[in-house]
Design a protein around this motif. Structure first.
Motif, short mmCIF file in Angstrom:
data_model
loop_
_atom_site.label_atom_id
_atom_site.label_comp_id
_atom_site.label_asym_id
_atom_site.label_seq_id
_atom_site.Cartn_x
_atom_site.Cartn_y
_atom_site.Cartn_z
N TRP A 7 46.72 62.47 46.47
CA TRP A 7 45.54 62.05 45.71
C TRP A 7 45.54 62.72 44.34
O TRP A 7 45.43 63.93 44.23
CB TRP A 7 44.26 62.42 46.45
N TYR A 39 43.25 56.85 41.41
CA TYR A 39 43.15 57.84 42.48
C TYR A 39 44.50 58.27 43.09
O TYR A 39 44.62 59.40 43.54
CB TYR A 39 42.27 57.29 43.61
N ARG A 71 40.78 58.87 53.74
CA ARG A 71 40.95 59.93 52.73
C ARG A 71 41.83 61.05 53.26
O ARG A 71 42.48 61.76 52.47
CB ARG A 71 39.59 60.49 52.32
N ASP A 72 41.87 61.24 54.56
CA ASP A 72 42.66 62.33 55.15
C ASP A 72 44.14 62.00 55.24
O ASP A 72 44.94 62.86 55.62
CB ASP A 72 42.14 62.66 56.55
N PRO A 111 45.55 66.32 48.13
CA PRO A 111 45.78 66.39 46.68
C PRO A 111 47.13 67.04 46.41
O PRO A 111 47.79 67.56 47.33
CB PRO A 111 44.62 67.25 46.18
N GLU A 163 43.19 62.05 42.29
CA GLU A 163 41.75 62.33 42.27
C GLU A 163 41.21 61.95 43.65
O GLU A 163 41.48 60.83 44.11
CB GLU A 163 41.04 61.53 41.19
N LEU A 164 40.52 62.87 44.29
CA LEU A 164 40.06 62.60 45.65
C LEU A 164 39.06 61.44 45.64
O LEU A 164 38.05 61.50 44.92
CB LEU A 164 39.41 63.85 46.24
#
Length: 248
Positions: free
Chosen positions: A143, A237, A161-162, A166, A145-146
């Motif tokens: 990522w 992202y 998201r997991d 980053p 950007e998260l």
């Protein structure tokens, strides 16, 4: 044994099947200090651009392995075009079970860590083919950007998201696995544009020539939304890079 047809259609015009430009691929070869006579193993090699151009530029040899018959045909044609067909070979096989017959100087998997069920397993697989003191190369998203929520992650074609950390988290993860990070080359927005936008033109031309194909509705629907999703989500992202590692 092959890749999904929709994937090979979208990327049938690509020589590099990731967000690297040809210039960045060349930079990576220089950054890791390739020398004549080195042997390289490239698992999930796609159309063989890395191995072919490195062989011509640096005098290395080696093997590329991929599950796609379409991409391997392009790889062999590229080797002939660049005059390196005697120095590189391409094998149609499941890369997740491939180990080189003799240890290599560089073992790579750029953008296909699914072959080892993730980064740790892929590094373990690559290491089985590596000589002591050799280099591992792994290409992986992170990522930049998260994403603020799960919907945004899915809009980037990422399950959750997991799925990815980053950049600092990805770099930090290599140490506990027993590796030093010794180089990296990161994709840039222009590289993402070339990788993704080239799919749109290839898809549109394919649709014009194959409007009655059973896969046409799926590819048409994807083309309808892909440019805006790329500009709004993935370009902002999602990052991608190649990381050179050495075992501690």
């Amino acid at each position: 044994m092959d890749l999904p047809r929709s994937f090979t259609i979208r990327e049938s015009g690509h020589r590099v099947h990731n967000p690297f430009t040809e210039e960045q691929l060349a930079l990576l070869g220089r950054a890791i200090g390739l020398r004549p006579g080195m042997r390289v193993l490239d698992l999930a090699c796609g159309s063989g651009e890395m191995l072919c151009t490195w062989s011509r530029a640096h005098g290395v040899g080696g093997t590329g392995v991929d599950i796609s018959t379409v991409f391997l045909a392009a790889a062999r044609a590229r080797a002939d075009e660049l005059g390196v067909a005697d120095d590189v070979r391409f094998v149609h096989a499941d890369a997740s079970g491939f180990v080189a017959e003799e240890p290599v100087d560089v073992a790579a998997c750029l953008g296909a860590t699914w072959i080892g069920d993730g980064v740790p397993g892929t590094l373990g697989l690559l290491r089985r083919s590596l000589r002591p003191g050799g280099l591992l190369l792994v290409g992986e998203p992170y990522w930049a950007e998260l994403p603020p929520d799960e919907e945004t992650a899915r809009a980037c074609d990422v399950p959750t998201r997991d799925t990815y950390p980053p950049l600092d988290g990805l770099l930090e993860s290599f140490g506990p696995l027993g590796y030093d990070v010794v180089e990296m080359v990161l994709a840039e927005p222009a590289g993402w544009d070339r990788y993704v936008a080239a799919q749109w033109l290839t898809t549109r031309r394919w649709l014009d020539a194959n409007s009655r194909d059973p896969m046409a509705p799926e590819l048409r629907a994807g083309l309808d939304t892909a440019p805006v999703r790329h500009a709004r989500y993935r370009r902002r992202y999602l990052g991608w890079g190649v990381f050179a590692l050495m075992a501690r």
